[in-house]
Motif scaffolding. Structure first.
Motif, PDB file in Angstrom:
ATOM      1  N   VAL A  41      39.672 -23.770 -46.978  1.00 27.01           N
ATOM      2  CA  VAL A  41      39.478 -22.862 -45.845  1.00 27.01           C
ATOM      3  C   VAL A  41      40.813 -22.407 -45.252  1.00 27.01           C
ATOM      4  O   VAL A  41      40.872 -21.958 -44.115  1.00 27.01           O
ATOM      5  CB  VAL A  41      38.602 -23.514 -44.754  1.00 27.01           C
ATOM      6  N   ASP A  42      41.877 -22.527 -46.011  1.00 23.08           N
ATOM      7  CA  ASP A  42      43.174 -22.023 -45.571  1.00 23.08           C
ATOM      8  C   ASP A  42      43.096 -20.494 -45.512  1.00 23.08           C
ATOM      9  O   ASP A  42      42.847 -19.830 -46.520  1.00 23.08           O
ATOM     10  CB  ASP A  42      44.253 -22.471 -46.556  1.00 23.08           C
ATOM     11  N   VAL A  43      43.321 -19.935 -44.323  1.00 24.27           N
ATOM     12  CA  VAL A  43      43.134 -18.480 -44.145  1.00 24.27           C
ATOM     13  C   VAL A  43      44.108 -17.677 -44.995  1.00 24.27           C
ATOM     14  O   VAL A  43      43.847 -16.505 -45.311  1.00 24.27           O
ATOM     15  CB  VAL A  43      43.284 -18.088 -42.663  1.00 24.27           C
ATOM     16  N   ARG A  46      42.267 -17.236 -48.390  1.00 26.73           N
ATOM     17  CA  ARG A  46      40.900 -16.727 -48.394  1.00 26.73           C
ATOM     18  C   ARG A  46      40.865 -15.237 -48.091  1.00 26.73           C
ATOM     19  O   ARG A  46      41.706 -14.703 -47.369  1.00 26.73           O
ATOM     20  CB  ARG A  46      40.065 -17.458 -47.333  1.00 26.73           C
ATOM     21  N   LEU A  48      38.664 -12.819 -46.099  1.00 29.04           N
ATOM     22  CA  LEU A  48      37.634 -12.883 -45.074  1.00 29.04           C
ATOM     23  C   LEU A  48      36.857 -11.573 -45.023  1.00 29.04           C
ATOM     24  O   LEU A  48      37.441 -10.490 -45.031  1.00 29.04           O
ATOM     25  CB  LEU A  48      38.260 -13.166 -43.707  1.00 29.04           C
ATOM     26  N   HIS A  75      32.249 -14.517 -40.369  1.00 34.76           N
ATOM     27  CA  HIS A  75      32.894 -15.219 -41.469  1.00 34.76           C
ATOM     28  C   HIS A  75      34.258 -15.755 -41.042  1.00 34.76           C
ATOM     29  O   HIS A  75      34.613 -16.897 -41.350  1.00 34.76           O
ATOM     30  CB  HIS A  75      33.042 -14.296 -42.679  1.00 34.76           C
ATOM     31  N   VAL A  79      35.406 -19.766 -40.929  1.00 36.52           N
ATOM     32  CA  VAL A  79      36.560 -20.298 -41.646  1.00 36.52           C
ATOM     33  C   VAL A  79      37.524 -20.988 -40.689  1.00 36.52           C
ATOM     34  O   VAL A  79      38.025 -22.083 -40.967  1.00 36.52           O
ATOM     35  CB  VAL A  79      37.270 -19.172 -42.437  1.00 36.52           C
ATOM     36  N   LEU A  82      35.923 -24.252 -39.502  1.00 39.24           N
ATOM     37  CA  LEU A  82      35.961 -25.264 -40.559  1.00 39.24           C
ATOM     38  C   LEU A  82      37.373 -25.794 -40.763  1.00 39.24           C
ATOM     39  O   LEU A  82      37.571 -26.995 -40.998  1.00 39.24           O
ATOM     40  CB  LEU A  82      35.420 -24.680 -41.870  1.00 39.24           C
ATOM     41  N   TYR A  83      38.348 -24.905 -40.684  1.00 36.51           N
ATOM     42  CA  TYR A  83      39.740 -25.345 -40.835  1.00 36.51           C
ATOM     43  C   TYR A  83      40.090 -26.355 -39.748  1.00 36.51           C
ATOM     44  O   TYR A  83      40.723 -27.382 -40.017  1.00 36.51           O
ATOM     45  CB  TYR A  83      40.685 -24.150 -40.767  1.00 36.51           C
TER      46      TYR A  83
END
Length: 238
Positions: A41-43, A46, A48, A75, A79, A82-83
């Motif tokens: 879940v590292d932005v 990812r 998005l 979304h 993320v 969750l991170y």
């Protein structure tokens, strides 16, 4: 039912050390899984989805009778949430893994020392802190000059000591409050070194566990001799 055979102290002591190994390994596995979850879940890794949803009925701050509609990106929120969740879990699991690894390594070191002192403990003993948590024993191991793995064991201990010293130094700097740029850089470096303590302590524990087997060789041989003598005596009496 057959009677349960009582373990000889050499077997139960080794089982005690092995249980510490299994405990540390459980936390090691859990921590590695948490690291993977954080990476997932590292932005920065990812893509998005930019789709939005409207949330109606949110009370405004200015007028309690005013209701507004807010448009959010679900979304992205998921993320980021969750991170945050996985990061907190990873930090907690890292703490527990480090604690378990140090208990494992120090428990093995303690077992070696007491056997060398001709004691016969059935289990690894730990003192406890006021909150009931076990306190690690001294990690250094001595008196194994004739042991083939002594050099590797000493080198592993030196790595543990280096990382523990780094953790202590980083903590001391953090307690000072205002730091110069140079001190802040030193603290960051020390934290980086200390972060590897869990894995280093676990690796040291594996080597110390092998050394436990080594110091138990003579007591086990003595036990086998006693059993052989008892069997011989029983056959003679028959």
């Amino acid at each position: 039912m057959p009677e349960k055979t009582t373990q000889h102290w050499t077997d139960s002591l080794f089982d005690s050390v092995y249980a510490l190994y299994e405990t540390a390994r459980e936390y090691q596995t859990a921590h590695r899984a948490a690291l993977v979850a954080v990476e997932m879940v590292d932005v920065d890794r990812r893509q998005l989805h930019e789709g939005r949803v409207a949330l109606r009925g949110l009370r405004g701050r200015v007028d309690a009778d005013y209701y507004r509609t807010s448009r959010v990106v679900p979304h992205m929120k998921a993320v980021f949430d969750l991170y945050d969740l996985y990061s907190r879990t990873e930090r907690e699991l890292h703490r527990r893994y480090e604690e378990a690894a140090l208990l494992y390594a120090s428990g093995a070191a303690w077992a070696i020392a007491v056997v060398q002192g001709d004691e016969t403990p059935a289990h690894v003993d730990f003192n406890t802190a006021e909150d009931g948590t076990p306190v690690i024993h001294r990690l250094s191991i001595t008196g194994l000059d004739r042991y083939a793995g002594a050099g590797e064991l000493t080198a592993a201990y030196d790595q543990v000591a280096t990382r523990m010293d780094a953790a202590q130094y980083a903590g001391d700097l953090a307690d000072r409050g205002d730091l110069t740029d140079h001190q802040a850089g030193e603290m960051d470096h020390a934290i980086g070194v200390a972060m590897g303590l869990a894995d280093t302590a676990f690796a040291y524990g594996l080597l110390a566990q092998q050394a436990v087997n080594y110091v138990l060789l003579e007591p086990r041989r003595a036990r086998e001799s006693e059993l052989a003598a008892a069997r011989a005596a029983a056959q003679t009496s028959n």
